[in-house]
Design a protein around this motif. Structure first.
Motif, PDB file in Angstrom:
ATOM      1  N   GLN A   1      14.133   8.365  -9.696  1.00 21.77           N
ATOM      2  CA  GLN A   1      15.209   9.412 -10.349  1.00 21.77           C
ATOM      3  C   GLN A   1      14.367  10.899 -10.825  1.00 21.77           C
ATOM      4  O   GLN A   1      15.211  11.669 -11.339  1.00 21.77           O
ATOM      5  N   GLY A   2      13.228  10.681 -10.190  1.00 23.42           N
ATOM      6  CA  GLY A   2      12.734  11.980 -10.157  1.00 23.42           C
ATOM      7  C   GLY A   2      12.005  12.241 -11.420  1.00 23.42           C
ATOM      8  O   GLY A   2      11.477  13.512 -11.838  1.00 23.42           O
ATOM      9  N   GLN A   3      11.780  11.487 -12.304  1.00 26.07           N
ATOM     10  CA  GLN A   3      11.015  11.338 -13.617  1.00 26.07           C
ATOM     11  C   GLN A   3       9.471  11.350 -13.474  1.00 26.07           C
ATOM     12  O   GLN A   3       9.110  10.469 -12.507  1.00 26.07           O
ATOM     13  N   PRO A   4       8.975  12.120 -14.218  1.00 28.73           N
ATOM     14  CA  PRO A   4       7.386  11.981 -13.966  1.00 28.73           C
ATOM     15  C   PRO A   4       6.942  10.530 -14.441  1.00 28.73           C
ATOM     16  O   PRO A   4       7.492   9.909 -15.270  1.00 28.73           O
ATOM     17  N   ILE A   5       5.628   9.986 -13.406  1.00 29.85           N
ATOM     18  CA  ILE A   5       5.212   8.991 -13.613  1.00 29.85           C
ATOM     19  C   ILE A   5       3.750   9.361 -14.292  1.00 29.85           C
ATOM     20  O   ILE A   5       3.046  10.196 -13.705  1.00 29.85           O
ATOM     21  N   GLU A   6       3.306   8.600 -15.386  1.00 31.37           N
ATOM     22  CA  GLU A   6       1.993   8.732 -15.934  1.00 31.37           C
ATOM     23  C   GLU A   6       1.009   8.078 -15.065  1.00 31.37           C
ATOM     24  O   GLU A   6       1.149   6.842 -15.074  1.00 31.37           O
ATOM     25  N   ILE A   7       0.307   8.803 -14.330  1.00 34.85           N
ATOM     26  CA  ILE A   7      -0.817   8.127 -13.302  1.00 34.85           C
ATOM     27  C   ILE A   7      -1.933   7.770 -14.349  1.00 34.85           C
ATOM     28  O   ILE A   7      -2.694   8.649 -14.804  1.00 34.85           O
ATOM     29  N   ARG A   8      -2.458   6.812 -14.386  1.00 29.53           N
ATOM     30  CA  ARG A   8      -3.869   6.318 -14.993  1.00 29.53           C
ATOM     31  C   ARG A   8      -4.619   5.806 -14.053  1.00 29.53           C
ATOM     32  O   ARG A   8      -4.395   4.671 -13.690  1.00 29.53           O
ATOM     33  N   ASP A   9      -5.659   6.631 -13.667  1.00 29.61           N
ATOM     34  CA  ASP A   9      -6.429   6.090 -12.750  1.00 29.61           C
ATOM     35  C   ASP A   9      -7.995   7.030 -12.735  1.00 29.61           C
ATOM     36  O   ASP A   9      -7.775   8.236 -12.944  1.00 29.61           O
ATOM     37  N   PRO A  10      -9.158   6.234 -12.580  1.00 28.06           N
ATOM     38  CA  PRO A  10     -10.171   7.153 -12.857  1.00 28.06           C
ATOM     39  C   PRO A  10     -10.284   8.110 -11.621  1.00 28.06           C
ATOM     40  O   PRO A  10     -11.135   9.144 -11.799  1.00 28.06           O
ATOM     41  N   MET A  11      -9.464   8.164 -10.602  1.00 32.73           N
ATOM     42  CA  MET A  11      -9.594   9.128  -9.509  1.00 32.73           C
ATOM     43  C   MET A  11      -8.295  10.008  -9.502  1.00 32.73           C
ATOM     44  O   MET A  11      -7.849  10.434  -8.701  1.00 32.73           O
TER      45      MET A  11
ATOM     46  N   LEU B   1      -6.110  11.944  -6.747  1.00 28.57           N
ATOM     47  CA  LEU B   1      -4.954  11.793  -6.267  1.00 28.57           C
ATOM     48  C   LEU B   1      -4.219  13.056  -6.363  1.00 28.57           C
ATOM     49  O   LEU B   1      -3.254  13.276  -5.408  1.00 28.57           O
ATOM     50  N   ALA B   2      -4.298  13.692  -7.543  1.00 31.35           N
ATOM     51  CA  ALA B   2      -3.429  14.933  -7.739  1.00 31.35           C
ATOM     52  C   ALA B   2      -3.545  15.838  -6.570  1.00 31.35           C
ATOM     53  O   ALA B   2      -2.701  16.683  -6.114  1.00 31.35           O
TER      54      ALA B   2
ATOM     55  N   VAL C   1       0.782  -1.126   0.092  1.00 25.33           N
ATOM     56  CA  VAL C   1      -0.071  -0.018   0.118  1.00 25.33           C
ATOM     57  C   VAL C   1       0.832   1.211  -0.054  1.00 25.33           C
ATOM     58  O   VAL C   1       0.666   2.193  -0.742  1.00 25.33           O
ATOM     59  N   ALA C   2       1.853   1.278   0.772  1.00 29.45           N
ATOM     60  CA  ALA C   2       3.010   2.204   0.823  1.00 29.45           C
ATOM     61  C   ALA C   2       3.465   2.640  -0.626  1.00 29.45           C
ATOM     62  O   ALA C   2       3.707   3.653  -0.982  1.00 29.45           O
ATOM     63  N   GLY C   3       3.864   1.182  -1.174  1.00 31.08           N
ATOM     64  CA  GLY C   3       4.503   1.524  -2.598  1.00 31.08           C
ATOM     65  C   GLY C   3       3.332   2.166  -3.528  1.00 31.08           C
ATOM     66  O   GLY C   3       3.801   2.925  -4.445  1.00 31.08           O
ATOM     67  N   TRP C   4       1.997   1.978  -3.486  1.00 32.09           N
ATOM     68  CA  TRP C   4       0.944   2.544  -4.137  1.00 32.09           C
ATOM     69  C   TRP C   4       1.143   4.311  -3.874  1.00 32.09           C
ATOM     70  O   TRP C   4       1.185   4.853  -4.849  1.00 32.09           O
ATOM     71  N   MET C   5       1.304   4.401  -2.482  1.00 33.20           N
ATOM     72  CA  MET C   5       1.185   5.920  -2.148  1.00 33.20           C
ATOM     73  C   MET C   5       2.421   6.535  -2.748  1.00 33.20           C
ATOM     74  O   MET C   5       2.247   7.533  -3.260  1.00 33.20           O
ATOM     75  N   ARG C   6       3.342   5.868  -2.824  1.00 36.30           N
ATOM     76  CA  ARG C   6       4.915   6.670  -3.341  1.00 36.30           C
ATOM     77  C   ARG C   6       4.601   6.696  -4.884  1.00 36.30           C
ATOM     78  O   ARG C   6       4.805   7.694  -5.383  1.00 36.30           O
TER      79      ARG C   6
ATOM     80  N   VAL D   1      -1.902  14.808  -3.481  1.00 35.38           N
ATOM     81  CA  VAL D   1      -0.297  14.911  -3.430  1.00 35.38           C
ATOM     82  C   VAL D   1      -0.170  16.563  -3.382  1.00 35.38           C
ATOM     83  O   VAL D   1       0.860  16.737  -2.797  1.00 35.38           O
ATOM     84  N   ALA D   2      -0.914  17.329  -3.937  1.00 33.29           N
ATOM     85  CA  ALA D   2      -0.384  18.774  -4.133  1.00 33.29           C
ATOM     86  C   ALA D   2      -0.855  19.244  -2.750  1.00 33.29           C
ATOM     87  O   ALA D   2      -0.089  20.452  -2.378  1.00 33.29           O
ATOM     88  N   SER D   3      -1.864  18.900  -2.084  1.00 40.24           N
ATOM     89  CA  SER D   3      -2.030  19.443  -0.601  1.00 40.24           C
ATOM     90  C   SER D   3      -1.372  18.709   0.631  1.00 40.24           C
ATOM     91  O   SER D   3      -1.527  19.221   1.756  1.00 40.24           O
ATOM     92  N   SER D   4      -0.271  18.056   0.246  1.00 42.11           N
ATOM     93  CA  SER D   4       0.394  17.368   1.551  1.00 42.11           C
ATOM     94  C   SER D   4       1.706  17.400   1.225  1.00 42.11           C
ATOM     95  O   SER D   4       2.123  17.117   0.132  1.00 42.11           O
TER      96      SER D   4
END
Length: 487
Positions: A412-422, A426-427, A399-404, A430-433
């Motif tokens: 490496q600081g490279q962007p991950i493309e998040i594909r999720d209906p939510m 999620l963004a 679960v922590a891996g999903w959160m990360r 992340v932005a507020s915490s």
């Protein structure tokens, strides 16, 4: 376009008379998994036992696949791949193909209203059910459901579409069909019944009563590793076959389909083609969802963060391999109700399947739609352990891996493309915490995923924060190693 006459002699072709097939099933979601699984089983049944059960295939969004299928006489190839062998067959069990947008929703409803149709089956992934993953109930605030409540004759959602067909069949005096989910959800038939019946109650209560009395929703468990086709895979396949096939699909040799034998208007004799017909699918579903899918998600999130592109790369790492097996045996197996199954042997068989390097099952593919997958793959088991005060550190690490992962940047600081209906929610989290406990708490606050209980559990918050911080400071590889030793 697939040209049958150019295929090598060793490619298996249909020898049955395709003109004798009848459209007895409508399938929604003509994706790779369905092409390699249910359609294959039905094709095998036609080939070996003369079944006349044919499919009308429906895609609601992507039209390119349906158009390509039409252009090649509703045929496509399936290749089963192992490290040392491969076998290709042409699938010929499709009788019709429709695209919801270009052909129109009315055409799809009409297809489901054909008198011979006895089964409507579905593979639209968890997000296609417009449900709340934590509860299995209809999400009344889903945009497509809001549309369908106002426009029941022109639905957008899968539940709304099937409901419109049920309504029309009832009005025309036609017998009901069974609705069969083949997606990875526990009690998928129960979830399907929930969303369709609950939508009906909001639209037309009398129709909901009819559904409860006359429509059946058999549950299923499906298992086969079917990676998404890539340009490289298509190029290699086309070179081997001597012809292009844009509808082609590849899969591992392993196949399993467990079906609740609960059909209101008949069914194919799938058991003659390798399926298992049972009275209760749930023990099989839980075993597969927790041991296979749960370990797949564990490897996907943590493996992606560690830089592993494929599941076979993950299990080549001895620490990831050992962690995946320990997760299955020590943390998932105790939660199961399965009887008479050697779960150690099952875990070993899963690891062996993961090792198949001919199947390029990408961690990034498995990592999609995590908000829909976590409840059944990890969180139900997590709650089982919390009730018993037993150890489940690998589940917590998963679960922590999903959160990360949903933080949107890799190690490496490279962007991950998040594909999720939510994705938008999620963004926002992340932005507020800030990284660390605040991030963990922000994501745990997603009630649709975690319910109300987990965010209030001090142990869950503390252990998730511990593993999240470990991932930040040590990286996924070292953290998996530490977790194996309960570091």
């Amino acid at each position: 376009m697939l040209q049958i006459d150019r295929l090598p002699a060793e490619v298996q072709r249909p020898t049955y008379d395709r003109s004798k097939l009848k459209t007895r099933m409508v399938h929604i979601g003509f994706g790779a998994f369905h092409r390699a699984h249910q359609a294959m089983c039905s094709d095998k049944l036609a080939e070996e036992h003369g079944s006349d059960w044919g499919y009308c295939e429906v895609n609601l969004n992507s039209g390119a696949l349906i158009q390509a299928l039409r252009e090649q006489q509703l045929l496509y190839t399936l290749t089963e791949m192992a490290d040392a062998s491969l076998h290709t067959r042409v699938i010929g069990v499709i009788t019709e193909a429709l695209h919801g947008k270009s052909d129109g929703i009315e055409a799809v409803i009409n297809a489901m209203s054909q008198p011979d149709v006895a089964i409507v089956s579905i593979t639209v992934t968890e997000k296609g059910y417009c449900h709340q993953p934590a509860s299995g109930n209809l999400n009344p605030d889903h945009p497509d459901i809001l549309h369908d409540l106002q426009n029941p004759q022109t639905p957008r959602s899968v539940p709304g579409l099937i409901l419109a067909a049920i309504r029309r069949r009832q009005a025309q005096g036609l017998p009901p069909f069974s609705v069969m989910s083949c997606d990875n959800m526990p009690e998928n038939g129960h979830v399907t019944r929930n969303v369709i019946t609950q939508l009906a109650k909001r639209q037309e209560p009398a129709l909901a009563d009819y559904i409860e009395q006359h429509v059946t929703f058999p549950s299923t468990m499906v298992d086969r590793i079917v990676p998404a086709m890539t340009d490289a895979a298509f190029n290699a396949l086309n070179a081997r076959l001597g012809t292009e096939d844009p509808v082609a699909v590849e899969a591992e040799p392993f196949f399993q389909w467990v079906i609740e034998d609960n059909f209101v208007n008949g069914r194919p004799a799938w058991e003659k083609a390798g399926a298992e017909l049972v009275s209760d699918v749930l023990p099989y579903e839980e075993m597969k969802l927790r041991m296979l899918n749960g370990s797949h998600s564990f490897l996907a999130y943590l493996g992606f963060l560690a830089g592993y592109e494929h599941i076979s790369d993950c299990v080549a790492d001895p620490h990831f391999r050992a962690a995946a097996r320990s997760l299955m045996i020590d943390e998932q197996a105790p939660t199961l109700r399965t009887q008479g199954v050697d779960l150690h042997a099952y875990a070993d068989s899963l690891i062996a399947r993961y090792e198949n390097r001919a199947i390029k099952h990408r961690t990034g593919q498995i990592a999609t739609d995590g908000t829909q997958k976590l409840p059944q793959r990890m969180l139900d088991s997590l709650r089982w352990h919390l009730q018993r005060d037993s150890q489940c550190e690998l589940l917590l690490l998963g679960v922590a891996g999903w959160m990360r992962y949903v933080g949107g940047k890799d190690e490496q600081g490279q962007p991950i493309e998040i594909r999720d209906p939510m994705k938008a929610r999620l963004a926002e989290c992340v932005a507020s915490s800030e990284e660390g406990e605040a991030r963990v708490r922000a994501l745990l606050a997603l009630r649709e995923v975690f319910g109300d209980d987990l965010a209030q559990n001090a142990t869950v918050v503390a252990r998730l924060t511990h593993w999240y911080q470990q991932l930040l400071s040590q990286g996924a590889r070292a953290t998996v190693h530490h977790c194996l030793n309960r570091g």
